[in-house]
Design a protein around this motif. Structure first.
Motif, mmCIF file in Angstrom:
data_model
loop_
_atom_site.group_PDB
_atom_site.id
_atom_site.type_symbol
_atom_site.label_atom_id
_atom_site.label_comp_id
_atom_site.label_asym_id
_atom_site.label_seq_id
_atom_site.Cartn_x
_atom_site.Cartn_y
_atom_site.Cartn_z
ATOM 1 N N GLN A 97 2.204 5.267 4.487
ATOM 2 C CA GLN A 97 2.186 5.223 3.024
ATOM 3 C C GLN A 97 3.404 5.959 2.447
ATOM 4 O OE1 GLN A 97 0.418 3.299 1.137
ATOM 5 N NE2 GLN A 97 -0.526 2.587 3.028
ATOM 6 N N ALA A 98 3.751 7.069 3.067
ATOM 7 C CA ALA A 98 4.919 7.834 2.587
ATOM 8 C C ALA A 98 6.186 6.993 2.735
ATOM 9 C CB ALA A 98 5.035 9.148 3.361
ATOM 10 N N ASP A 99 6.302 6.292 3.873
ATOM 11 C CA ASP A 99 7.479 5.431 4.071
ATOM 12 C C ASP A 99 7.483 4.276 3.074
ATOM 13 O OD1 ASP A 99 8.675 6.902 5.993
ATOM 14 O OD2 ASP A 99 8.227 5.555 7.668
ATOM 15 N N LEU A 100 6.297 3.739 2.795
ATOM 16 C CA LEU A 100 6.238 2.621 1.839
ATOM 17 C C LEU A 100 6.700 3.061 0.452
ATOM 18 C CD1 LEU A 100 2.974 0.795 3.003
ATOM 19 C CD2 LEU A 100 5.283 -0.170 2.958
ATOM 20 N N GLN A 101 6.413 4.309 0.121
ATOM 21 C CA GLN A 101 6.907 4.817 -1.179
ATOM 22 C C GLN A 101 8.430 4.920 -1.169
ATOM 23 O OE1 GLN A 101 4.986 8.442 -2.381
ATOM 24 N NE2 GLN A 101 3.004 7.431 -2.541
ATOM 25 N N THR A 102 8.965 5.407 -0.037
ATOM 26 C CA THR A 102 10.428 5.545 0.070
ATOM 27 C C THR A 102 11.124 4.194 -0.065
ATOM 28 O OG1 THR A 102 10.071 7.384 1.575
ATOM 29 C CG2 THR A 102 12.286 6.447 1.566
ATOM 30 N N ILE A 103 10.515 3.171 0.530
ATOM 31 C CA ILE A 103 11.207 1.868 0.543
ATOM 32 C C ILE A 103 10.772 0.959 -0.622
ATOM 33 C CG2 ILE A 103 11.466 1.994 3.046
ATOM 34 C CD1 ILE A 103 9.266 -0.002 3.413
ATOM 35 N N ALA A 104 9.938 1.490 -1.517
ATOM 36 C CA ALA A 104 9.395 0.670 -2.610
ATOM 37 C C ALA A 104 10.466 -0.067 -3.431
ATOM 38 C CB ALA A 104 8.512 1.518 -3.519
ATOM 39 N N PRO A 105 11.664 0.513 -3.660
ATOM 40 C CA PRO A 105 12.662 -0.260 -4.425
ATOM 41 C C PRO A 105 13.098 -1.536 -3.714
ATOM 42 C CG PRO A 105 13.265 2.072 -4.302
ATOM 43 C CD PRO A 105 12.108 1.878 -3.381
ATOM 44 N N TYR A 106 12.843 -1.635 -2.417
ATOM 45 C CA TYR A 106 13.293 -2.803 -1.656
ATOM 46 C C TYR A 106 12.146 -3.691 -1.179
ATOM 47 C CZ TYR A 106 17.724 -0.284 -1.388
ATOM 48 O OH TYR A 106 18.875 0.368 -1.709
ATOM 49 N N ARG A 156 7.707 -4.279 -0.875
ATOM 50 C CA ARG A 156 6.396 -3.870 -1.414
ATOM 51 C C ARG A 156 5.313 -3.774 -0.360
ATOM 52 N NH1 ARG A 156 6.030 -8.171 -5.857
ATOM 53 N NH2 ARG A 156 3.858 -7.550 -6.020
ATOM 54 N N TYR A 157 5.552 -4.383 0.819
ATOM 55 C CA TYR A 157 4.502 -4.387 1.838
ATOM 56 C C TYR A 157 5.083 -3.973 3.183
ATOM 57 C CZ TYR A 157 2.672 -7.542 -1.682
ATOM 58 O OH TYR A 157 2.282 -8.099 -2.862
ATOM 59 N N SER A 158 4.177 -3.546 4.036
ATOM 60 C CA SER A 158 4.571 -3.311 5.425
ATOM 61 C C SER A 158 4.863 -4.664 6.064
ATOM 62 C CB SER A 158 3.418 -2.620 6.158
ATOM 63 O OG SER A 158 3.683 -2.608 7.533
ATOM 64 N N MET A 159 5.987 -4.753 6.783
ATOM 65 C CA MET A 159 6.345 -6.060 7.360
ATOM 66 C C MET A 159 6.150 -6.107 8.876
ATOM 67 S SD MET A 159 9.703 -7.176 5.222
ATOM 68 C CE MET A 159 10.775 -5.933 5.899
ATOM 69 N N GLY A 160 5.677 -5.026 9.446
ATOM 70 C CA GLY A 160 5.506 -5.057 10.901
ATOM 71 C C GLY A 160 5.365 -3.658 11.452
ATOM 72 N N PRO A 161 5.250 -3.543 12.762
ATOM 73 C CA PRO A 161 4.895 -2.254 13.358
ATOM 74 C C PRO A 161 5.897 -1.132 13.089
ATOM 75 C CG PRO A 161 5.526 -3.851 15.044
ATOM 76 C CD PRO A 161 5.408 -4.604 13.766
#
Ligand code: SF4
Length: 359
Positions: free
Chosen positions: A261-270, A272-277
């Motif tokens: 979840q922390a990583d998803l926040q970091t990458i949110a500008p690029y 919106r979802y997890s794309m893989g492992p």
């Protein structure tokens, strides 16, 4: 009664921690898969479907080498994974059966569906006479060994390029691995760690205050396995004036401490979802390295790794937005050392030149 001989396919340096778990916790003999070589890969590729990603071929080759080794192996454990690797065990088992191998094949991906009950069943298959209490007591020690390995390897990555005597850090690390491999209790694991830690601190370095820094990101297996990535960390670390190499992706970080979840926040500008492992970690790592002023990033993946192919499009945007060069390396069974060396040399020259031009 002879102990059951248990083997896991080779995966970077983690087999020494598995040896500890199997021998101390499960009361079995651990069959150490031979170090990966070109022959391992050829053997795995020979019996693999063409389209599978390289980790399938490496692990199948490693299993075949154990099965063909003197004394053989009674049971092979396939650890599975969170993407296609989770299905690979079933296919590998069938390939081994078709080749006439009858060793027990314990696929943890299958066991994981039933959580604790599944792992209990797996432990009983590894050794029907296992003491579950003893195995459970040993597991935290084996995980501690993994943490020690990751920490030591991280220190080698950072400083290896600046050794006064080339190879001195690797020599310490290799001795440390041997000691972990022969450890029989937590005390000896801790002693090996303390000794290696002191020895690494004592290695003489000529390190500038602001060395070139490169972050390595990418697919779980290839980014961690030195053979699988053709020793990218060592080659780049030793180039020119030396390079400080950073890599977040380790078993400890991804499997024991990860907060996606922390990583998803970091990458949110690029994204919106997890794309893989490993894609969220790949992208968040790239952003962190760029924002920390690193000189470059190397993205490492197996050929045909769909999640990391998806990550590449986003990495190009991160590279453009943040002005950080990214080298993309994709590996398959045909990849040769010379090609990797040449591309790393060109990448080093570019980041070195860029740095020298900075005011
Ligand atoms: S992450 Fe990529 S390389 Fe690894 S098993 Fe999945 S598809 Fe294959």
């Amino acid at each position: 009664m002879a102990k059951r001989r248990i083997g896991f396919p080779r995966m970077d340096n983690y087999n020494v921690a598995l040896k500890y778990l199997v021998e101390t916790g499960c009361g079995c003999e651990y069959v150490m898969a031979p170090p990966m070589t070109r022959k391992t890969l050829e053997l795995g590729s020979k019996y693999s479907p063409d389209f599978v990603c390289a980790p399938f071929k490496y692990t199948l080759g490693s299993m075949l080498e154990m099965l063909q080794s003197e004394g053989g192996v009674d049971a092979i454990v396939e650890t599975g994974g969170v993407c296609r690797l989770g299905y690979y065990g079933a296919l590998q088992k069938q390939i081994l059966r078709d080749l006439g191998y009858e060793a027990d094949f314990i696929d943890l991906a299958e066991m994981g569906k039933h959580k604790l009950r599944g792992y209990y069943a797996a432990a009983k298959r590894i050794n029907p006479a296992i003491s579950i209490a003893k195995a459970a007591r040993t597991l935290p020690d084996a995980l501690k060994a993994v943490r020690y390995i990751d920490e030591m390897e991280g220190r080698v990555r950072l400083d290896r390029g600046f050794e006064r005597q080339r190879g001195s850090m690797k020599a310490v690390f290799d001795t440390f691995l041997q000691e972990i491999s022969s450890a029989k209790n937590r005390k000896s694991l801790d002693a090996a760690y303390q000794k290696a830690s002191a020895a690494l601190s004592a290695v003489a370095l000529d390190k500038p205050e602001t060395p070139l820094r490169v972050g390595i990101v990418g697919e779980y297996y290839t980014v961690m396995d030195d053979f699988g990535n053709h020793n990218v960390e060592q080659i780049l670390g030793y180039m020119g004036r030396g390079v400080e190499i950073h890599r977040w992706m380790t078993f400890t970080h991804r499997n024991l401490e990860y907060d996606e979840q922390a990583d998803l926040q970091t990458i949110a500008p690029y994204v919106r979802y997890s794309m893989g492992p490993t894609t969220s970690a790949t992208l968040a790592g790239a952003i962190r390295y760029a924002d920390a002023g690193f000189d470059g990033i190397v993205h490492v993946k197996s050929f045909g790794c769909t999640p990391e192919v998806d990550a590449m499009a986003v990495l190009q945007n991160i590279s453009a937005d943040r002005g950080i060069p990214i080298l993309y390396l994709s590996y398959d069974s045909q990849t040769g050392d010379a090609g990797i060396q040449t591309r790393l040399e060109a990448f080093y020259d570019m980041i070195d030149m860029k740095r020298r031009k900075q005011p």
